[in-house]
Design a protein around this motif. Structure first.
Motif, PDB file in Angstrom:
ATOM      1  N   GLN A  74       0.888  -1.294   0.032  1.00 37.13           N
ATOM      2  CA  GLN A  74      -0.054   0.059   0.025  1.00 37.13           C
ATOM      3  C   GLN A  74       0.960   1.236  -0.049  1.00 37.13           C
ATOM      4  O   GLN A  74       1.711   1.264   0.907  1.00 37.13           O
ATOM      5  CB  GLN A  74      -0.983  -0.005   1.353  1.00 37.13           C
ATOM      6  CG  GLN A  74      -1.969  -1.205   1.494  1.00 37.13           C
ATOM      7  CD  GLN A  74      -2.807  -1.118   2.529  1.00 37.13           C
ATOM      8  OE1 GLN A  74      -2.472  -1.489   3.606  1.00 37.13           O
ATOM      9  NE2 GLN A  74      -3.909  -0.480   2.303  1.00 37.13           N
ATOM     10  N   ASP A  86      -1.165   6.522  -3.015  1.00 34.53           N
ATOM     11  CA  ASP A  86      -2.175   6.901  -4.105  1.00 34.53           C
ATOM     12  C   ASP A  86      -2.326   5.639  -4.955  1.00 34.53           C
ATOM     13  O   ASP A  86      -3.004   5.540  -6.120  1.00 34.53           O
ATOM     14  CB  ASP A  86      -1.677   7.872  -4.942  1.00 34.53           C
ATOM     15  CG  ASP A  86      -0.216   7.799  -5.319  1.00 34.53           C
ATOM     16  OD1 ASP A  86       0.450   7.110  -5.037  1.00 34.53           O
ATOM     17  OD2 ASP A  86       0.079   8.564  -6.473  1.00 34.53           O
ATOM     18  N   TRP A  91      -2.094   0.858  -4.966  1.00 35.19           N
ATOM     19  CA  TRP A  91      -1.901  -0.418  -4.471  1.00 35.19           C
ATOM     20  C   TRP A  91      -1.108  -1.099  -5.376  1.00 35.19           C
ATOM     21  O   TRP A  91      -1.635  -1.173  -6.453  1.00 35.19           O
ATOM     22  CB  TRP A  91      -3.038  -1.148  -3.670  1.00 35.19           C
ATOM     23  CG  TRP A  91      -3.674  -0.452  -2.705  1.00 35.19           C
ATOM     24  CD1 TRP A  91      -3.132   0.353  -1.589  1.00 35.19           C
ATOM     25  CD2 TRP A  91      -5.057  -0.830  -2.313  1.00 35.19           C
ATOM     26  NE1 TRP A  91      -3.969   0.613  -0.692  1.00 35.19           N
ATOM     27  CE2 TRP A  91      -5.123  -0.211  -1.052  1.00 35.19           C
ATOM     28  CE3 TRP A  91      -5.897  -1.838  -2.602  1.00 35.19           C
ATOM     29  CZ2 TRP A  91      -6.269  -0.329  -0.111  1.00 35.19           C
ATOM     30  CZ3 TRP A  91      -7.033  -1.902  -1.784  1.00 35.19           C
ATOM     31  CH2 TRP A  91      -7.233  -1.065  -0.703  1.00 35.19           C
ATOM     32  N   LEU A 115      -5.768   4.424  -6.585  1.00 34.25           N
ATOM     33  CA  LEU A 115      -6.694   4.583  -5.682  1.00 34.25           C
ATOM     34  C   LEU A 115      -7.802   5.535  -5.899  1.00 34.25           C
ATOM     35  O   LEU A 115      -8.857   5.807  -5.402  1.00 34.25           O
ATOM     36  CB  LEU A 115      -6.053   4.701  -4.164  1.00 34.25           C
ATOM     37  CG  LEU A 115      -5.437   3.444  -3.699  1.00 34.25           C
ATOM     38  CD1 LEU A 115      -4.934   3.918  -2.329  1.00 34.25           C
ATOM     39  CD2 LEU A 115      -5.988   2.318  -3.763  1.00 34.25           C
ATOM     40  N   LEU A 138     -11.133   4.457  -6.606  1.00 33.26           N
ATOM     41  CA  LEU A 138     -11.594   3.365  -5.803  1.00 33.26           C
ATOM     42  C   LEU A 138     -12.613   3.835  -4.633  1.00 33.26           C
ATOM     43  O   LEU A 138     -12.388   4.911  -3.995  1.00 33.26           O
ATOM     44  CB  LEU A 138     -10.344   2.522  -5.345  1.00 33.26           C
ATOM     45  CG  LEU A 138     -10.320   1.088  -4.745  1.00 33.26           C
ATOM     46  CD1 LEU A 138     -10.879   0.420  -5.954  1.00 33.26           C
ATOM     47  CD2 LEU A 138      -9.178   0.728  -4.130  1.00 33.26           C
ATOM     48  N   PRO A 146     -14.581   4.532  -1.292  1.00 32.33           N
ATOM     49  CA  PRO A 146     -13.949   4.617   0.240  1.00 32.33           C
ATOM     50  C   PRO A 146     -14.031   3.071   0.889  1.00 32.33           C
ATOM     51  O   PRO A 146     -13.342   2.861   1.592  1.00 32.33           O
ATOM     52  CB  PRO A 146     -14.834   5.424   0.786  1.00 32.33           C
ATOM     53  CG  PRO A 146     -15.093   6.351  -0.187  1.00 32.33           C
ATOM     54  CD  PRO A 146     -15.518   5.478  -1.631  1.00 32.33           C
ATOM     55  N   GLN A 189     -11.359   0.953  -0.172  1.00 30.74           N
ATOM     56  CA  GLN A 189     -10.120   1.534   0.365  1.00 30.74           C
ATOM     57  C   GLN A 189     -10.147   0.847   1.711  1.00 30.74           C
ATOM     58  O   GLN A 189      -8.909   0.753   2.309  1.00 30.74           O
ATOM     59  CB  GLN A 189      -9.881   2.833   0.209  1.00 30.74           C
ATOM     60  CG  GLN A 189      -9.692   3.224  -1.209  1.00 30.74           C
ATOM     61  CD  GLN A 189      -9.337   4.745  -1.421  1.00 30.74           C
ATOM     62  OE1 GLN A 189      -8.842   5.206  -0.640  1.00 30.74           O
ATOM     63  NE2 GLN A 189      -9.836   5.224  -2.516  1.00 30.74           N
TER      64      GLN A 189
END
Length: 77
Positions: free
Chosen positions: A42, A45, A47, A61, A64, A66, A69
């Motif tokens: 991780q 910004d 992964w 991200l 993506l 919440p 995340q």
């Protein structure tokens, strides 16, 4: 960089299901089962979804949810 240009559109679609995820891009489509992911690195910004030491997928991200995340990128083996 040349490979990126050859792809045409740089847009990639990441579809998530309970047992699998699918990546769709200008060069093709692949579907993997979640157990193929051995680790998640991780960053603020992005992964990195690692299948092995030499193979990974980059998951930005920015778009993506919440909720996704919030899972923290946990891998259950």
């Amino acid at each position: 960089m040349n490979k990126g240009r050859e792809m045409g559109s740089l847009e990639t679609v990441f579809r998530v299901k309970v047992a699998t995820f699918t990546v769709i891009s200008g060069i093709g489509t692949t579907t993997l089962q979640w157990f193929a992911i051995k680790d998640v690195w991780q960053f603020s910004d992005v992964w990195l979804l690692l299948c092995s030491k030499a193979q990974f997928s980059t998951l930005p991200l920015a778009n993506l949810s919440p909720q996704m995340q919030a899972t923290g990128g946990k891998v259950v083996c």
